[in-house]
Each structure stands twice: as C-alpha cells, then as structure tokens.
Design an enzyme around this catalytic site. Structure first.
Site, PDB file in Angstrom:
ATOM      1  N   GLY A  62       0.222 -24.490  69.322  1.00 51.13           N
ATOM      2  CA  GLY A  62       1.455 -24.761  70.067  1.00 51.13           C
ATOM      3  C   GLY A  62       1.410 -24.203  71.478  1.00 51.13           C
ATOM      4  CB  CYS A  63       0.492 -20.897  72.804  1.00 50.02           C
ATOM      5  SG  CYS A  63       1.752 -19.979  71.867  1.00 50.02           S
TER       6      CYS A  63
END
Length: 161
Positions: free
Chosen positions: A46-47
């Site tokens: 996600g990051c």
C-alpha cells in the site's frame, strides 16, 4: 491517543531528517501549500502504491504550487532504499520517534482486519505556510486508502492530474 487536527487549526511545525541527508522544516516553505502524508512503512504494498502515485503526479502538484512530503517511522537508510528501488522523486522524511505523527493525530489505535492495534494511521494534510512561517491546516484526511488516494486528492484540490 492523539487529537485529530481540523481545518483552520494550527499545524504543528516540525524538522525531520530526509532520505537525502538534509533536514526539512515545515515552516521553511513560506508562502506555499504543503501536502504532508503519513504512511506506515516503506516497501510495503500500500505504501509503495501511494508513493509511486505521488511521484507520478509530483509535477502536477508542484505546478499547482504544492510541495509533497511523505513521512514514515522508517529510518533514513530504509527510505533511501525505497527511493532507489521505486525510482521515487518526492521528499521522504523519517519520524522514528513518531512524535510528529502523534502531533498530527496520525499515530494511535486503529482497526486492522477487525483487530485493534496501535500504529501509523494513513493520513494526509494540506498545510498553508504563511509568510511569517506560521502553519495552518487547510485539509485533514484520516484513514485514507492507499489505492486511488492521490487521484482523489487531485480532484479535491482541483489539480489537473
């Protein structure tokens, strides 16, 4: 638990080490709007999505007068690896003590897959930095989703991305 910031309130000033070895101070961006986004960990799915999306639209944000700063609890050495691995061009800052995250309400209890844990709350802020260096929250978004967040932010800020 830290207090969540609201638009119109003072934004906590900070100085943090950047991946390039410099130190970045929020109030140094006088007369600018700064997007400060907090993310849990470099090199996670996600990051990575979020950082790659910000990098892809960095020229759009800068063209509209915004500076983008990503903040995580990762050490500078990990941020350097993240930048190299993903060819990131945005400024990433290290908040290992999590003090800045706490000041912004971006660290505390959160629900992950039905379980309450304490950690980084993926959050994005737009900060206006006045000519005198005072900082004010223009936009505060907590619990944002990594995927699609940058496009949504572009729409909300009326930036052609």
């Amino acid at each position: 638990m830290s207090t969540r910031l609201q638009p119109g309130t003072a934004a906590p000033d900070f100085t943090l080490p950047a991946a390039d070895g410099d130190h970045v101070t929020l109030s140094d961006f006088t007369g600018k709007r700064v997007i400060v986004y907090f993310y849990p960990a470099a090199m996670t799915p996600g990051c990575t999505t979020q950082a790659v999306d910000f990098t892809a639209h960095l020229s759009d944000f800068e063209g509209a007068g915004y500076k983008v700063l990503g903040v995580s609890p990762d050490p500078v050495s990990k941020l350097q690896k993240f930048i190299a691995k993903e060819s990131l061009t945005l400024t990433l800052l290290s908040d290992e003590s999590k003090e800045v995250m706490k000041a912004y309400g971006a660290y505390g209890p959160k629900n992950v897959y039905g379980k309450e844990i304490v950690g980084v709350i993926r959050s994005t802020f737009v900060v206006d930095v006045d000519e005198d260096g005072s900082c004010k929250i223009a936009e505060a978004q907590y619990n944002v989703r990594a995927k699609g967040h940058v496009d949504k932010l572009c729409r909300e800020l009326n930036i052609d991305c």
